[in-house]
Design an enzyme around this catalytic site. Structure first.
Site, PDB file in Angstrom:
ATOM      1  N   ASN A  83       0.740  -1.291  -0.042  1.00  0.00           N
ATOM      2  CA  ASN A  83       0.107  -0.144  -0.179  1.00  0.00           C
ATOM      3  C   ASN A  83       0.738   1.278   0.202  1.00  0.00           C
ATOM      4  O   ASN A  83       0.691   1.931   0.734  1.00  0.00           O
ATOM      5  CB  ASN A  83      -0.876   0.066   1.389  1.00  0.00           C
ATOM      6  CG  ASN A  83      -0.343  -0.164   2.655  1.00  0.00           C
ATOM      7  OD1 ASN A  83       0.885  -0.745   2.667  1.00  0.00           O
ATOM      8  ND2 ASN A  83      -0.860   0.688   3.750  1.00  0.00           N
ATOM      9  N   ASP A 293       2.952  -5.532  11.389  1.00  0.00           N
ATOM     10  CA  ASP A 293       2.219  -4.590  10.965  1.00  0.00           C
ATOM     11  C   ASP A 293       2.893  -3.287  11.322  1.00  0.00           C
ATOM     12  O   ASP A 293       2.284  -2.375  11.758  1.00  0.00           O
ATOM     13  CB  ASP A 293       0.872  -4.591  11.361  1.00  0.00           C
ATOM     14  CG  ASP A 293      -0.219  -3.634  10.806  1.00  0.00           C
ATOM     15  OD1 ASP A 293       0.185  -3.298   9.781  1.00  0.00           O
ATOM     16  OD2 ASP A 293      -1.381  -3.532  10.886  1.00  0.00           O
TER      17      ASP A 293
HETATM   18 ZN   LIG Z   1      -3.717  -4.790   7.265  1.00  0.00          ZN
END
Ligand SMILES: [Zn+2]
Length: 416
Positions: A83, A293
């Protein structure tokens, strides 16, 4: 320490390879000796889920600064989420990230987007990215909402022998929510997103895995019922794997009580019951891996009001110590969750995740499991400072990290 167990030995490295593991190898080579006394020598850690922000958001992190965090945290490999801006959804952007990764302090494996621009309406060219070595595909940040498109992606991925990873979140159900929907969101007056927003997509993708026979990896699972569904899918024999983050086994939604956006993350921090279920899942194998993350955000972004700040927190430098401190597991079990199990899911077990044996690439970390230290956000190697653990004292520290034979961290200091 590796998947084969533990033994007491020296490790001899020549160039980028381990050349011998055994007693009394000190002085056998011409090079330097790195002291690992009192420590565990393990395969380097592998992160399935890091946001390195490059290209596009270099003010928050770069591949270089993120890889330095990784090396300090004991990682020799990270899977970079797609992303970015532009998204990693074509061979060109894959190559750009791979090129930037060549001088990084850990191996950087770009993941590819499942759909063009991560917009969820058209399959990305998975084959051309797979041809460049991409093994994990995800629209992370979003889940693929369209069930028919997800089915096609799974069938296509199966043929390419790559794995799809899903950020499970039903957009419509969690729209407008900024934290977990429950007692705390009501009390604080912050719109919430229910656990069911995650669970519906976990349920759907388990069904699609059954339908297609394709592998599916679930990212950052955070709820009690998500963990239970994965456990029963595995019992059924489906090709399902899952990860959990350190923040989902160390923090709860009550942390949001001060409206501090440092605790805003997606999926959101859940209840104590969910935290206990994530810990149980990591202990009994329902969950295969701990993934960070790692999501850097600039101070300006994170200083906005809770409902405007972007979700995410740093993770690479604290994951191992949080796991050693907070989980009721042996050091070997923790390292399994952080190293060789995620290496298999990432499709990189040939170069990362051990075994610590002659002939293998020398990607190693040296862990002092009893050293204590206090998290100081300002001391992070990240370009960002958004860790929720500032001031917390943790047990377990990375002493050295060796990347392809090169000591990139020695005595807790990055070497470049
Ligand atoms: Zn995610």
């Amino acid at each position: 320490m590796d998947a084969g167990g533990e033994r007491r030995a020296d490790v001899l490295i020549d160039g980028d390879r381990i050349t011998a593991v055994g007693p009394d190898l000190d002085g056998q080579g011409p090079g330097r000796t790195i002291d690992a006394g009192g420590c565990v020598v393990a395969p380097g850690l592998v992160d399935l889920h890091a946001h390195l922000r490059e290209p596009g958001r270099e003010e928050a992190e770069t591949i270089e600064s993120g890889s330095r965090c990784a090396a300090l945290g004991g990682y020799t490999a990270v899977v970079a989420m797609p992303n970015t801006t532009p998204a990693i959804d074509s061979a060109g952007v894959v190559r750009e990230v791979q090129d930037l990764g060549r001088t990084a302090l850990c191996d950087v494996f770009p993941s590819g987007a499942i759909t063009v621009g991560r917009r969820g309406d058209q399959l990305a060219p998975l084959a051309e990215m797979a041809a460049l070595g991409v093994r994990l595909f995800t629209d992370d940040g979003c889940g693929v909402q369209d069930s028919r498109l997800m089915r096609r992606a799974m069938e296509y991925a199966s043929g390419l022998a790559v794995t799809l990873a899903q950020h499970c979140e039903d957009d419509a159900l969690c729209g407008g929510g900024h934290m977990h929907e429950g007692e705390w969101s009501s009390r604080l007056g912050i719109p919430g997103q229910p656990s069911e927003a995650e669970e519906l997509m976990v349920m759907r993708d388990i069904a699609l895995s059954r339908l297609t026979g394709a592998r599916i990896h679930f990212q950052h699972l955070s709820t009690r019922r998500s963990v239970a569904m994965v456990r029963s899918a595995k019992a059924e024999g489906l090709a399902v794997t899952a990860e959990a983050t350190p923040h989902h086994f160390t923090l709860t939604d009550s942390c949001c009580a001060g409206y501090d956006p440092v605790f805003k993350v997606n999926p959101p921090l859940r209840t104590g019951t969910d935290v206990a279920a994530v810990k149980a899942g990591l202990a009994d194998g329902a969950l295969d891996a701990i993934a960070t993350d790692h999501a850097p955000h600039t101070q300006e972004a994170k200083e906005q009001p809770f409902d405007e700040a972007p979700p995410g927190m740093l993770g690479l430098e604290t994951a191992l110590a949080l796991a050693l401190t907070e989980l009721d597991l042996s050091v070997a079990d923790v390292v399994a969750l952080l190293s060789w199990r995620p290496a298999v899911i990432a499709g990189i077990a040939g170069s990362h995740g051990g075994p610590v044996a002659a002939g293998r690439p020398a990607n190693l970390c040296v862990i002092d499991p009893t050293a204590t230290w206090t998290v100081v956000p300002a001391a992070s190697a990240s370009r960002s400072r958004n860790t929720p653990y500032g001031g917390r004292t943790l047990t377990g520290r990375v002493r050295h990290t060796i990347l392809k034979g090169e000591p990139v961290v020695v005595d807790g200091e990055a070497q470049r």
